[in-house]
Motif scaffolding. Structure first.
Motif, PDB file in Angstrom:
ATOM      1  N   LEU A 127      39.061  33.057 -76.939  1.00  0.00           N
ATOM      2  CA  LEU A 127      38.905  33.476 -78.329  1.00  0.00           C
ATOM      3  C   LEU A 127      39.780  32.629 -79.251  1.00  0.00           C
ATOM      4  CD1 LEU A 127      38.887  37.387 -77.991  1.00  0.00           C
ATOM      5  CD2 LEU A 127      36.933  35.816 -78.045  1.00  0.00           C
ATOM      6  N   GLU A 128      40.985  32.356 -78.816  1.00  0.00           N
ATOM      7  CA  GLU A 128      41.888  31.534 -79.617  1.00  0.00           C
ATOM      8  C   GLU A 128      41.327  30.128 -79.810  1.00  0.00           C
ATOM      9  OE1 GLU A 128      45.843  33.846 -77.901  1.00  0.00           O
ATOM     10  OE2 GLU A 128      45.435  31.767 -77.345  1.00  0.00           O
ATOM     11  N   ALA A 129      40.744  29.592 -78.755  1.00  0.00           N
ATOM     12  CA  ALA A 129      40.225  28.229 -78.825  1.00  0.00           C
ATOM     13  C   ALA A 129      39.130  28.093 -79.876  1.00  0.00           C
ATOM     14  CB  ALA A 129      39.689  27.804 -77.456  1.00  0.00           C
ATOM     15  N   GLU A 130      38.388  29.182 -80.118  1.00  0.00           N
ATOM     16  CA  GLU A 130      37.300  29.147 -81.090  1.00  0.00           C
ATOM     17  C   GLU A 130      37.659  29.847 -82.401  1.00  0.00           C
ATOM     18  OE1 GLU A 130      34.465  27.491 -80.759  1.00  0.00           O
ATOM     19  OE2 GLU A 130      35.184  26.751 -78.820  1.00  0.00           O
ATOM     20  N   GLY A 131      38.876  30.349 -82.492  1.00  0.00           N
ATOM     21  CA  GLY A 131      39.285  31.022 -83.720  1.00  0.00           C
ATOM     22  C   GLY A 131      38.634  32.370 -83.930  1.00  0.00           C
ATOM     23  N   ILE A 132      38.268  33.046 -82.843  1.00  0.00           N
ATOM     24  CA  ILE A 132      37.617  34.358 -82.946  1.00  0.00           C
ATOM     25  C   ILE A 132      38.686  35.444 -82.888  1.00  0.00           C
ATOM     26  CG2 ILE A 132      36.005  35.964 -81.858  1.00  0.00           C
ATOM     27  CD1 ILE A 132      34.501  33.543 -80.764  1.00  0.00           C
ATOM     28  N   PRO A 133      38.790  36.285 -83.917  1.00  0.00           N
ATOM     29  CA  PRO A 133      39.836  37.306 -83.942  1.00  0.00           C
ATOM     30  C   PRO A 133      39.530  38.491 -83.034  1.00  0.00           C
ATOM     31  CG  PRO A 133      38.461  37.533 -85.846  1.00  0.00           C
ATOM     32  CD  PRO A 133      37.975  36.300 -85.141  1.00  0.00           C
ATOM     33  N   PHE A 134      40.592  39.160 -82.628  1.00  0.00           N
ATOM     34  CA  PHE A 134      40.511  40.346 -81.778  1.00  0.00           C
ATOM     35  C   PHE A 134      41.053  41.511 -82.599  1.00  0.00           C
ATOM     36  CE2 PHE A 134      42.037  43.117 -78.301  1.00  0.00           C
ATOM     37  CZ  PHE A 134      40.915  43.126 -77.486  1.00  0.00           C
ATOM     38  N   ILE A 135      40.161  42.417 -83.002  1.00  0.00           N
ATOM     39  CA  ILE A 135      40.539  43.470 -83.941  1.00  0.00           C
ATOM     40  C   ILE A 135      40.506  44.842 -83.279  1.00  0.00           C
ATOM     41  CG2 ILE A 135      39.931  44.614 -86.102  1.00  0.00           C
ATOM     42  CD1 ILE A 135      38.649  41.185 -85.573  1.00  0.00           C
ATOM     43  N   GLY A 136      41.634  45.546 -83.363  1.00  0.00           N
ATOM     44  CA  GLY A 136      41.672  46.928 -82.898  1.00  0.00           C
ATOM     45  C   GLY A 136      41.433  47.089 -81.424  1.00  0.00           C
ATOM     46  N   GLY A 137      42.081  46.283 -80.602  1.00  0.00           N
ATOM     47  CA  GLY A 137      41.993  46.486 -79.158  1.00  0.00           C
ATOM     48  C   GLY A 137      42.678  47.785 -78.749  1.00  0.00           C
ATOM     49  N   TYR A 138      42.442  48.201 -77.510  1.00  0.00           N
ATOM     50  CA  TYR A 138      42.998  49.470 -77.040  1.00  0.00           C
ATOM     51  C   TYR A 138      44.517  49.405 -76.912  1.00  0.00           C
ATOM     52  CZ  TYR A 138      43.157  53.884 -74.489  1.00  0.00           C
ATOM     53  OH  TYR A 138      43.412  55.185 -74.115  1.00  0.00           O
ATOM     54  N   GLY A 139      45.052  48.197 -76.707  1.00  0.00           N
ATOM     55  CA  GLY A 139      46.503  48.054 -76.665  1.00  0.00           C
ATOM     56  C   GLY A 139      47.103  48.077 -75.282  1.00  0.00           C
ATOM     57  N   VAL A 140      46.363  47.593 -74.265  1.00  0.00           N
ATOM     58  CA  VAL A 140      46.904  47.595 -72.908  1.00  0.00           C
ATOM     59  C   VAL A 140      47.370  46.227 -72.437  1.00  0.00           C
ATOM     60  CG1 VAL A 140      45.699  49.639 -72.093  1.00  0.00           C
ATOM     61  CG2 VAL A 140      44.567  47.441 -71.969  1.00  0.00           C
ATOM     62  N   SER A 141      47.256  45.211 -73.267  1.00  0.00           N
ATOM     63  CA  SER A 141      47.780  43.897 -72.891  1.00  0.00           C
ATOM     64  C   SER A 141      48.800  43.465 -73.931  1.00  0.00           C
ATOM     65  CB  SER A 141      46.650  42.860 -72.796  1.00  0.00           C
ATOM     66  OG  SER A 141      46.128  42.562 -74.069  1.00  0.00           O
TER      67      SER A 141
END
Length: 431
Positions: A127-141
């Protein structure tokens, strides 16, 4: 396993992520009610979560995302744009997480929204390589709280476990923690102990178990031994057992009950995600062995009226999908993630092209965003970040304290919601 963390990302990786983060942040990640009609392009996003695995499964998250897609499109889309939600089975493996991220890239998704995976390094890198954001993950990593491409809506596992330490320190003299024997779960004792130490409590016993184990007898015996007291102090000491094993939590406590032949009945505890209302219902309701259990959560109890908008959407647009349980913390997190994105997209005019770069700028600069009272107002501006070692992207450290009474998860009397950020700031750094 279910609610655990990956270790901290290398600083060079974080730097790279920071630049990448801009690209796609939200160019179309879901949105809230109020989308206007009209023709427009299709905005593609993805939600991924593990399904049909031997460990933790979160089908309610992808189910909630699809219900939200139908809801939004029935309202005319997102400012004239149709919402296309891709779903992916993350499989609880690093390769599965990476595959989902690569699929998001291949399908030109503009964001990944409201998803679950403990394999942060595996999914964040593509995702970082393509600039794709990660919004509102569950929070386990832990990567969810390190990558500038991540916009968390809760404090993840860190605040839940620290909150459990606070909750137990007020009721126990001895605490045993049963958790997965994984690299990711090595942060859990540190976080729990931070909550215990804040109230002058001794550290918990750290008991490890294979995350897909079917036999927790040895761990049950060890936990009972560590919480039974010794000698003359035995009667004075109150033991507590906290288990954070995802879907295996039920299996552990079943073994624990069978091991406790002398009916010592230590206080049992867990976190939302490892124990849920559906689990209590399934195991007997008022007669459930989880009756009296302590739980920590990020959100208000499921019976709170604040959840009514979500319940209405589930009722009208989940189309009988039994996996979408409004009481489930995974489905709740996905709802909040799409809510945040929808609120951000309201800043765009109907005929204004929505790009990841524009939405990223909006998220980074916007005033605090309301989630209808389900969380504190959220903002990811630089000044909103907290000084938590290892988790600098935490912007919401709030937890709520719950207890199972008469078969229902209710707010624990005398324990208002609490911001665990100050406790986490004092926790030892997790290398």
């Amino acid at each position: 396993m279910d609610m655990t963390f990956s270790r901290r990302v290398a600083s060079r990786s974080r730097t790279f992520v920071a630049t990448a983060m801009g690209a796609c942040l939200i160019a179309g990640c879901g949105t809230l009610p109020g989308g206007s009609g009209g023709s427009g392009g299709t905005v593609t996003v993805m939600t991924f979560a593990p399904e049909d695995t031997k460990a933790t499964n979160m089908p309610g998250m992808t189910g909630m995302a699809k219900a939200y897609e139908r809801y939004v499109n029935a309202k005319g889309g997102i400012n004239g744009h149709k919402l296309r939600v891709l779903t992916c089975n993350e499989k609880n493996t690093a390769s599965g997480a990476a595959d989902c991220a690569r699929k998001a890239v291949a399908e030109k998704a503009v964001a990944v929204v409201g998803s679950y995976s403990q394999h942060g390094r595996a999914f964040m890198a593509p995702l970082e390589a393509e600039g794709i954001p990660f919004i509102g993950g569950y929070g386990v990593s832990s990567e969810e709280f390190q990558s500038p491409l991540s916009y968390p809506v809760n404090g993840g596992q860190p605040v839940l476990i620290a909150g459990a330490g606070h909750q137990l320190s007020r009721a126990c003299n001895q605490v045993a923690l049963v958790r997965p024997d994984t690299l990711a779960a090595d942060t859990l004792p540190v976080l729990l102990n931070a909550g215990l130490r804040a109230n002058k409590m001794a550290d918990a016993s750290d008991i490890r178990a294979a995350e897909d184990s079917a036999d927790f007898g040895p761990q049950a015996r060890e936990a009972l031994a560590h919480t039974s007291g010794t000698g003359k102090e035995k009667e004075k000491e109150k033991g507590c057992v906290a288990a954070v094993l995802g879907e295996r939590t039920e299996t552990f406590f079943d073994a624990f009950r069978r091991t406790d032949t002398q009916r010592k009945k230590p206080q049992i505890s867990s976190v939302l995600g490892s124990v849920s209302q559906s689990l209590v219902d399934r195991t007997g309701g008022k007669e459930s062995p989880f009756e009296g259990a302590y739980l920590t959560s990020w959100y208000p109890v499921a019976a709170d009226p604040l959840w009514e908008p979500m319940r209405k959407v589930v009722s009208e647009f989940a189309f009988g999908d039994d996996s979408v349980d409004p009481d489930d913390s995974g489905a709740q997190t996905t709802w909040i993630a799409y809510t945040v994105l929808g609120e951000m997209l309201k800043h765009f005019k109907e005929d204004e092209p929505v790009t990841g770069r524009k939405v990223k700028r909006a998220l980074n600069e916007s005033q605090p965003v309301s989630t209808g009272g389900l969380t504190p107002k959220l903002s990811w501006r630089y000044q909103d970040m907290r000084a938590v070692a290892g988790f600098p992207r935490i912007v919401n450290g709030q937890v709520t304290f719950q207890i199972v009474q008469a078969g229902r998860l209710v707010a624990q009397p005398g324990e208002p919601s609490l911001d665990m950020t100050p406790t986490l700031v004092t926790a030892p750094p997790m290398a």
